[in-house]
Scaffold this active site. Structure first.
Site, PDB file in Angstrom:
ATOM      1  N   HIS A 189      -2.427  -2.939  -6.211  1.00  0.00           N
ATOM      2  CA  HIS A 189      -2.895  -2.553  -4.883  1.00  0.00           C
ATOM      3  C   HIS A 189      -4.415  -2.600  -4.813  1.00  0.00           C
ATOM      4  CE1 HIS A 189      -3.452   0.829  -1.711  1.00  0.00           C
ATOM      5  NE2 HIS A 189      -3.487  -0.356  -1.139  1.00  0.00           N
ATOM      6  N   SER A 219       0.811  -1.215   0.000  1.00  0.00           N
ATOM      7  CA  SER A 219       0.000   0.000   0.000  1.00  0.00           C
ATOM      8  C   SER A 219       0.847   1.267   0.000  1.00  0.00           C
ATOM      9  CB  SER A 219      -0.937  -0.008   1.220  1.00  0.00           C
ATOM     10  OG  SER A 219      -0.220  -0.318   2.394  1.00  0.00           O
ATOM     11  N   ASN A 240      -3.002   6.142  -0.881  1.00  0.00           N
ATOM     12  CA  ASN A 240      -2.549   6.359   0.490  1.00  0.00           C
ATOM     13  C   ASN A 240      -1.748   7.639   0.676  1.00  0.00           C
ATOM     14  OD1 ASN A 240      -3.768   4.249   1.921  1.00  0.00           O
ATOM     15  ND2 ASN A 240      -2.366   2.792   0.992  1.00  0.00           N
ATOM     16  N   GLU A 265      -5.286  -0.098  -7.733  1.00  0.00           N
ATOM     17  CA  GLU A 265      -4.211   0.762  -8.240  1.00  0.00           C
ATOM     18  C   GLU A 265      -3.176  -0.126  -8.922  1.00  0.00           C
ATOM     19  OE1 GLU A 265      -2.942   4.686  -5.946  1.00  0.00           O
ATOM     20  OE2 GLU A 265      -2.996   2.965  -4.602  1.00  0.00           O
TER      21      GLU A 265
END
Length: 282
Positions: free
Chosen positions: A140, A119, A190, A152
């Site tokens: 991800h 992440s 993130n 992602e």
């Protein structure tokens, strides 16, 4: 290259979710972890999810049984030599991921793509642990994997177009919506989300508001489906801290400094839902 057998390293919350969507798409799945109790727990969680879908009329029992029949578990990483594509979904520790990728590079045939569900850790660092950096990519998934549509797809400097295209199409096969991100700490999701969560923790730390009020403001005032502190508990406070540390180390910018209260909760073992206590009690 046709993908028939899909390998997943890690049978935890993310790993078993990835295994479920891969098996639901029709692929044979090999789910690995270091202990049989972990793979058994992961398989039990998949079964519970599928049973819930049967109860809601989204699946029939034959479909559920067929999905489960496509999942095999193992505690021997050597078994990954049978996979055509492997996703690593271990805990967010750079040293552990580096070792897994070095081991997979030695085990898997040269044509196999190695993806990471990290992440926050830059994919280029992970790819550098292998002799096939052009076949290493970030994939991800969001939590909970069977429900959330986004994946992602992170392209490192050395990632080939063929690897990227195959991964993108695999996301579509899984019924997901891929989004491309370049290889920076935290990627897109993130880099935006975790500083917001961290700032919410600072608000709690500094007494700006109680946990319930901080989350109420963000839910009702900003139309977020889940408040940032409850979301942190869902993600796992240890994972949140690891991501913030990756951002802070990567950008050397004080705005990414983890809140001391977040670190204190992790040190106390209050990690959120998975331990029964985080910013809220479960």
């Amino acid at each position: 290259m046709e993908i028939k057998t899909f390998g997943v390293i890690g049978a935890g919350q993310m790993g078993n979710g990835i295994a479920q969507v891969a098996a639901t798409s029709g692929l044979q799945v090999l789910m690995s972890d270091i202990k049989e109790e972990f793979t058994a727990k992961g398989l039990a969680n998949i079964t519970k999810n599928l049973d819930r879908s049967v109860d809601k009329g989204k699946l029939d029992t034959a479909e559920r049984d067929a999905i489960l029949a496509r999942i095999r578990t193992t505690t021997d990483l050597q078994d990954m030599q049978a996979a055509d594509y492997v996703v690593e979904a271990a805990v967010e520790r750079e040293d552990l991921k580096f070792k897994i990728f070095r081991d997979l590079d030695a085990i898997c045939p040269a044509h196999v793509i190695l993806a990471s569900n990290t992440s926050s850790i830059p994919i280029g660092r992970i790819a550098a642990q292998t002799r096939r950096p052009e076949k290493v990519i970030g994939m991800h998934f969001m939590n909970p994997v069977p429900v959330m549509k986004l994946v992602e797809v992170i392209r490192a400097l050395a990632t080939s177009q063929e690897t990227f295209d195959l991964t993108w199409n695999l996301c579509l096969k899984f019924g997901k919506t891929p989004a491309e991100a370049n290889d920076f700490p935290g990627f897109i999701a993130n880099r935006i989300l975790l500083p917001m969560i961290n700032e919410a923790v600072f608000c709690l730390y500094q007494g700006v508001g109680r946990a319930e009020d901080i989350d109420t403001v963000m839910r009702l005032g900003m139309n977020h489906p889940l408040g940032p502190l409850a979301l942190a508990d869902l993600i796992g406070l240890d994972t949140c801290l690891a991501i913030m540390e990756t951002l802070y180390d990567g950008f050397k910018d004080s705005k990414y400094r983890p809140c001391p209260l977040l670190r204190k909760y992790v040190e106390a073992g209050w990690l959120g839902r998975k331990t029964g206590r985080g910013f809220f009690t479960y």
